[in-house]
Design an enzyme around this catalytic site. Structure first.
Site, PDB file in Angstrom:
ATOM      1  N   LYS A   1      -3.451   6.903  -3.739  1.00 20.88           N
ATOM      2  CA  LYS A   1      -4.019   7.943  -4.604  1.00 20.88           C
ATOM      3  C   LYS A   1      -5.416   7.608  -5.118  1.00 20.88           C
ATOM      4  CE  LYS A   1      -0.587  11.051  -5.178  1.00 20.88           C
ATOM      5  NZ  LYS A   1      -0.737  12.509  -5.031  1.00 20.88           N
TER       6      LYS A   1
ATOM      7  N   SER B   1       2.679   4.389   1.757  1.00 17.69           N
ATOM      8  CA  SER B   1       1.750   5.013   0.811  1.00 17.69           C
ATOM      9  C   SER B   1       1.647   4.310  -0.532  1.00 17.69           C
ATOM     10  CB  SER B   1       2.155   6.481   0.583  1.00 17.69           C
ATOM     11  OG  SER B   1       3.504   6.560   0.155  1.00 17.69           O
TER      12      SER B   1
END
Length: 315
Positions: free
Chosen positions: A51, A300
């Protein structure tokens, strides 16, 4: 609707280069030789997740007077940390709305970057964030529903394409869809023969259902919150769904037990700590759900509750 382009992703890469780790492709020497596997370890980013890419690109694109008023974000954790980290780097205030059921490790880390954390009831994140924007005059940095966020996340796809130009299969976790939209845009442009698969938990498979139906579908918060993959409990926006329809070749769903096994495999065989959301792509690989070929699994994030990690590894 205007979609993000490969030029947008390349421009984002120039903006975020100073702040973002260019994560390597780690060869999984233990993998099936008929399905060679490389891991894209976004858990090695400074905040433990991909992110950071979208957060820095979005803040970099703001006019300085606007950025100086501060930023607001809502997130179950990784986007929260990313925006808080980027805001600290730019020296601006950050107000982060997080659901009350967010893992404590993610709340603590967000606060550690100097952000003001506001906890809210489940399903009320957007409402609380809108109130903060009105009260503070800060600008909202959404977790996925913005072209600058998508372009920033797509920089991971650029790196995959540059490091393994003959990649044949790319596995990407899907929640709100920003990561898959961005990486998919980059891979589709630079590696047009590659197959791109989104991966979801069976208990939060709204995107799988929606792409099959040809339109977005709504799953209740209660249904989506059943999965241990807390970072994959969001649903795509109109913007990300349009990207996914263009760049995704197929969806793969994984069970909760398959996610747990993937966490164990990543820890024991690749020496990587992955949160459940990040381990879903490994779960998809292990079950052989995608077509064979040179495969990249995007891990991720790695912000897992320590007790959960201990429980999974000792099960």
């Amino acid at each position: 609707m205007e979609l993000v382009t490969i030029d947008d992703v390349k421009a984002a890469a120039d903006r975020v280069r100073e702040w973002v780790v260019r994560t390597p492709l780690l060869p999984a020497t233990w993998a099936d030789p008929e399905r060679p596997l490389w891991i894209k370890p976004e858990n090695l980013q400074p905040i433990g997740a991909f992110k950071i890419r979208g957060a820095f690109n979005t803040l970099a694109r703001l006019d300085e007077p606007v950025r100086a008023r501060g930023v607001v974000a809502y997130s179950s954790g990784n986007h929260a940390q990313a925006v808080a980290y980027a805001a600290r780097a730019y020296g601006v205030p950050a107000h982060i709305v997080m659901p009350e059921d967010t893992p404590e490790i993610k709340v603590e880390k967000t606060r550690s970057y100097g952000a003001e954390v506001v906890l809210c009831p489940v399903g009320k994140r957007e409402e609380y964030a809108d109130d903060l924007v009105e009260k503070t005059g800060a600008v909202l940095v959404p977790p996925f529903d913005h072209p600058d966020v998508i372009a920033g996340q797509g920089t991971a796809g650029l790196e995959i394409a540059y490091d393994l130009p003959d990649v044949e299969v790319v596995l990407i976790p899907v929640s709100g869809g920003g990561l898959a939209s961005g990486i998919g845009t980059a891979i589709r442009a630079l590696c047009p023969n590659a197959r791109i698969y989104g991966v979801e938990p069976e208990l939060a498979a709204d995107t799988t259902e929606g792409l099959a139906a040809g339109h977005r579908v709504n799953w209740s918060v209660e249904d989506r919150n059943r999965t241990i993959a807390d970072g994959l409990r969001s649903q795509p926006s109109d913007l990300t769904f349009a990207h996914l329809q263009k760049v995704i070749d197929g969806m793969i769903t994984v069970t909760e037990d398959e996610i747990r096994e993937a966490i164990r495999v990543l820890a024991h065989k690749s020496h990587l700590v992955a949160e459940p959301s990040g381990a879903t792509t490994m779960a998809a690989y292990l079950k052989g759900a995608a077509v064979p070929g040179r495969t990249v699994a995007v891990v991720s994030g790695g912000n897992i509750n320590p007790q959960m990690l201990a429980d999974v590894l000792t099960a």
